[in-house]
Design an enzyme around this catalytic site. Sequence first.
Site, short mmCIF file in Angstrom:
data_model
loop_
_atom_site.label_atom_id
_atom_site.label_comp_id
_atom_site.label_asym_id
_atom_site.label_seq_id
_atom_site.Cartn_x
_atom_site.Cartn_y
_atom_site.Cartn_z
N LYS A 121 4.21 7.06 -4.20
CA LYS A 121 4.61 5.77 -4.77
C LYS A 121 3.41 5.04 -5.35
CE LYS A 121 5.32 1.96 -2.48
NZ LYS A 121 5.84 0.89 -1.59
N ASP A 139 10.38 2.02 -4.46
CA ASP A 139 10.12 1.23 -3.27
C ASP A 139 11.45 0.95 -2.57
OD1 ASP A 139 11.38 -0.72 -4.80
OD2 ASP A 139 9.92 -2.29 -4.28
#
Length: 213
Positions: A121, A139
């Site tokens: 991420k 997220d």
Amino acid sequence: MLKDDQIVWAIRQMEKDIGPVGPSLDSRTPFQYLVSVILSAQATDVSVNKVTPILFEKYPEPKDLMNADISDVEQIIKSVGLFHNKAKNIVETARIVHEELNDVVPENRTGIMKLPGAGRKTANVVLSDVFNQATFAVDTHVSAISKRLHFVDAKANPLQVERKIVSVMPPEELHQAHHTMIEYGRKYSMKTDPAKETNQLILDCDCLNRASE
């Protein structure tokens, strides 16, 4: 599940609702942005933006941060949570960037993911926001929206969410889609009882999902 074109439609409806939006982390350099993203793990961007001005004023460059006293870094970033590990990670990341990478943040996912505290991420956020690459970070907001609006199965993991969005959205729209979905998730709850749901986009996606069954 929604069809590919329906997912694109839903994301564009979010964009109409939210309007233009971009990165919310403050930084001046690619290195500082990388550090900010590492700090943002399991923390809000608002909380990170409260500590990074102090951190970067004192330790603006990789060489400065790599030589910092860990306890001082911990004290500065304490409010963002998980500060013991994050302090160690950003100091070691600074050392690697300075000593091994000549003060240059990698411009590829593999290189960023080798740095302490930087997972997929983090890499995708940095590549998209700093280097304008067609990556898509997932997220908690993006994941929750993707599941609630039936883009993916309710048990899908972040990588599956990422691959679905990347497979349906034009590459040039991935950056905006990521930030739009984050803001949409902040604005609307994805945990409302379906029987009491009033969000029209969610209701529309529920309807599309039922029609596909």
